[in-house]
Design an enzyme around this catalytic site. Sequence first.
Site, PDB file in Angstrom:
ATOM      1  N   GLY A  56      68.281  46.621  11.827  1.00 19.52           N
ATOM      2  CA  GLY A  56      69.081  46.456  12.355  1.00 19.52           C
ATOM      3  C   GLY A  56      70.388  45.526  12.416  1.00 19.52           C
ATOM      4  N   PRO A  57      71.066  45.872  12.981  1.00 17.24           N
ATOM      5  CG  PRO A  57      73.201  45.666  12.709  1.00 17.24           C
ATOM      6  CD  PRO A  57      72.301  46.758  11.823  1.00 17.24           C
ATOM      7  CB  THR A 109      72.123  49.781  15.276  1.00 17.28           C
ATOM      8  OG1 THR A 109      71.510  48.408  14.759  1.00 17.28           O
ATOM      9  CG2 THR A 109      73.415  48.746  15.002  1.00 17.28           C
ATOM     10  N   GLY A 110      69.835  51.038  18.237  1.00 16.56           N
ATOM     11  CA  GLY A 110      69.366  51.748  18.521  1.00 16.56           C
ATOM     12  C   GLY A 110      67.997  51.728  18.269  1.00 16.56           C
ATOM     13  CE  LYS A 111      67.007  45.778  15.825  1.00 12.80           C
ATOM     14  NZ  LYS A 111      68.409  46.102  16.459  1.00 12.80           N
ATOM     15  CB  THR A 112      64.685  49.541  21.497  1.00 10.51           C
ATOM     16  OG1 THR A 112      64.420  47.858  20.815  1.00 10.51           O
ATOM     17  CG2 THR A 112      63.723  48.830  22.651  1.00 10.51           C
ATOM     18  CG  HIS A 150      98.332  30.679  20.787  1.00  9.81           C
ATOM     19  ND1 HIS A 150      96.982  28.926  19.506  1.00  9.81           N
ATOM     20  CD2 HIS A 150      97.219  32.123  20.480  1.00  9.81           C
ATOM     21  CE1 HIS A 150      96.646  30.246  19.445  1.00  9.81           C
ATOM     22  NE2 HIS A 150      96.087  31.046  19.758  1.00  9.81           N
ATOM     23  CD  GLU A 151      96.864  35.355  22.217  1.00 12.54           C
ATOM     24  OE1 GLU A 151      96.562  35.937  21.299  1.00 12.54           O
ATOM     25  OE2 GLU A 151      96.309  34.038  22.698  1.00 12.54           O
TER      26      GLU A 151
HETATM   27  P1  ADP Z   1      68.304  47.166  19.388  1.00 13.06           P
HETATM   28  O1  ADP Z   1      67.255  47.765  19.477  1.00 13.06           O
HETATM   29  O2  ADP Z   1      68.888  47.812  17.925  1.00 13.06           O
HETATM   30  O3  ADP Z   1      69.154  45.998  19.987  1.00 13.06           O
HETATM   31  P2  ADP Z   1      68.534  49.654  21.488  1.00 13.06           P
HETATM   32  O4  ADP Z   1      67.665  50.628  21.334  1.00 13.06           O
HETATM   33  O5  ADP Z   1      67.866  48.477  22.780  1.00 13.06           O
HETATM   34  O6  ADP Z   1      68.905  48.393  20.529  1.00 13.06           O
HETATM   35  O7  ADP Z   1      69.749  50.469  22.509  1.00 13.06           O
HETATM   36  C1  ADP Z   1      70.779  49.876  23.221  1.00 13.06           C
HETATM   37  C2  ADP Z   1      71.355  51.149  23.926  1.00 13.06           C
HETATM   38  O8  ADP Z   1      72.278  51.168  23.240  1.00 13.06           O
HETATM   39  C3  ADP Z   1      70.195  52.243  24.014  1.00 13.06           C
HETATM   40  O9  ADP Z   1      69.676  51.628  25.320  1.00 13.06           O
HETATM   41  C4  ADP Z   1      70.802  53.201  24.100  1.00 13.06           C
HETATM   42  O10 ADP Z   1      71.566  53.348  25.433  1.00 13.06           O
HETATM   43  C5  ADP Z   1      72.422  52.404  23.921  1.00 13.06           C
HETATM   44  N1  ADP Z   1      72.602  52.971  22.244  1.00 13.06           N
HETATM   45  C6  ADP Z   1      71.969  52.538  20.424  1.00 13.06           C
HETATM   46  N2  ADP Z   1      71.727  53.530  19.706  1.00 13.06           N
HETATM   47  C7  ADP Z   1      72.398  54.082  19.923  1.00 13.06           C
HETATM   48  C8  ADP Z   1      72.228  55.494  19.928  1.00 13.06           C
HETATM   49  N3  ADP Z   1      72.206  56.070  17.751  1.00 13.06           N
HETATM   50  N4  ADP Z   1      72.426  56.495  20.751  1.00 13.06           N
HETATM   51  C9  ADP Z   1      72.800  56.725  21.725  1.00 13.06           C
HETATM   52  N5  ADP Z   1      72.274  55.155  21.726  1.00 13.06           N
HETATM   53  C10 ADP Z   1      72.968  54.728  21.649  1.00 13.06           C
HETATM   54 ZN    ZN Z   2      95.180  32.173  19.096  1.00 19.51          ZN
HETATM   55 MG    MG Z   3      66.359  46.223  20.781  1.00 19.92          MG
END
Ligand code: ADP
Ligand code: ZN
Ligand code: MG
Length: 616
Positions: A214-215, A218-221, A435-436
């Site tokens: 995932g981008p 997005t909360g992977k960690t 411009h804007e």
């Molecule tokens: P990734 O590893 O995908 O880059 P992280 O897990 O590090 O993303 O997310 C960073 C922070 O963003 C988390 O510590 C949390 O605070 C917030 N976050 C991201 N996704 C969620 C979610 N689905 N629910 C709650 N908090 C989120």
């Molecule tokens: Zn511009």
């Molecule tokens: Mg991460």
Amino acid sequence: MANGKRKIKLNKQVFSILKGLIVYVLIALAALVFFNQISGGPNDSAKNEVPISQIISDVKDKKLTKISVEGDKITAEVNGSDQKLSSHKEEGESIYKILESSGVDPKSVTIEIKDLSMQQAWIGILSAVLPILILVGLMFFLFRNAKNGAQGIFSFAQSRAKLFTKDAPQIKFTDVAGAEEAKRELSEVVEFLKTPDKFKALGARIPKGVLMVGPAGTGKTLLSRAVAGEAGVPFFSIAGSEFMEMLVGVGAARVRDMFAQAKKASPAIIFVDEIESIGRQRGMGFSGGHDEREQTLNQILVEMDGFTQTDHVIVLAATNRPDLLDAALIRPGRFDRRVVLNMPDLEDRKAIIELHMKGKPFTKDVSIEKLARRTVGFSGADLANILNEAAILAAREGKTAIDNKDLEEAATKEKLGPQRKRMQSEQDRNLAAYHEAGHAVVGHNLSKVDPVHRISIVARGTSGGHTMFPPTEDRSNESKSRLLEQITAALGGQAAEDLIFKDISTGAASDIEVATNIARAMVTQYGMSSLGPISVTPRSMFGIWRGADEGSDMSPKMHDAVDVEIKKIIDSCYKNAQDILRKHKTKLDKVAKSLLEKETLEGDEFESIVGKKKSS
Ligand code: ADP
Ligand code: ZN
Ligand code: MG
């Protein structure tokens, strides 16, 4: 940096070796002095050195009670006195013979012959052995040091995995908002870690690896820690890049160490973050350290293959570039499960906002719904940041609650960077205003471009101003007509400069980049040009996307044709933008003038000047 550290370490090593050497030299010296004392003992106790003739005459005169002979040294005790005389005889001569040849009866005095042979033997042995002992000691010392040093090097091989045990703050699935599908899939993993026997009884093959894709943000960690928290098992976390250090083979050793640790602690989770930094397709790229990467990758594969059904260790890995991963990683029995995390949709954003709002005071008019609608394209991490940033802004201004203005500023800052207060010349401001206004007026007159949210000539980050058309809905698809309109709106800024000042500035560089990238994708990926539905991979400069040796599947002729198509798209969009501005020049002037006065125009203020947008 790391090199410097090693140097210091080496210096320390040399220093401690030297210290050891000094200690041994001192011991050796002390030993020498000590042995000297033994052999020279009688010498010291006898203060009066006399010639041997005196001793002989003293014996004759019965002045002496006792003569001690020790090698060539003679010590004599004087009658009725504590005084001792010492003397030397000729080497090898017996004291008896000496006395007899002087006409003195040896029996007239007590003669004690101290047997030197033992002592001499000892000295001989010791003087032979001592240097060896010293040498051995020295070698032992050096060796120990070297070993320590080596351990210093080998400690690189110990995994740097951070261990979150049961005592660490627990993250649960409830701490992750939205992402319901991902949670459902991962709850299976949790189940397994909790009750492995239930699965094994039915002959189910336990998953070894789960890849989270995932981008960024997005909360992977977060989610992987929640898996550990739910299952209540130790969680070994390491980032892919941490495997990579300057010493070849270290990455592999670390992998081995981490897996060994996890197996000992099983059931456990190993989490490899940013796995694309090791799991890159082999033979790809030109950067150094790529043998190292392969070795590390191979070791991970070996370890995962080596899992037995009783190991109960599951490897979670996260990446935002699954396209870069080596095919070997995603084969069955390895990371064969994939959990996809998408950018949050409206409902997810609401949930995430709500979660991160907890514990913060907000004014009554703050609406989760509105904020969620305004933050299309924001990740969970972005949202968490916005709420935190808004709280900081509110606190800085001494407010007791966070209001909409703080949230708006935080959201803008998240995407565009903080406001940059700087002195701008009247000319610069004038240019920025047109411009804007150009972007805004062009976008306003294109039915598929989202409504203007805000226009500002306040500099932020690297941009001199901004016009925001945030998406009003989550789109999974773009149409050709919408893409063309986006290019047109992006070029509106420069078109306005051109129209008004008959000159253009460097301020449009990033607009041009955006426009060109969209146009290139239309031609090479989406089949949206007269070349038709052909996918052509552009030749990258360094072969980053494809192996440099693989070249490109684009013929030189196709290359030229693509360039021509891109130019066609850009040219027609630019012309369209100019046409719109010419037609609405009075509105353009009004918007620019208003911007110069107010610096920032909100969407409704803009619409009060140019009229309501006709939606598509
Ligand atoms: P990734 O590893 O995908 O880059 P992280 O897990 O590090 O993303 O997310 C960073 C922070 O963003 C988390 O510590 C949390 O605070 C917030 N976050 C991201 N996704 C969620 C979610 N689905 N629910 C709650 N908090 C989120
Ligand atoms: Zn511009
Ligand atoms: Mg991460």
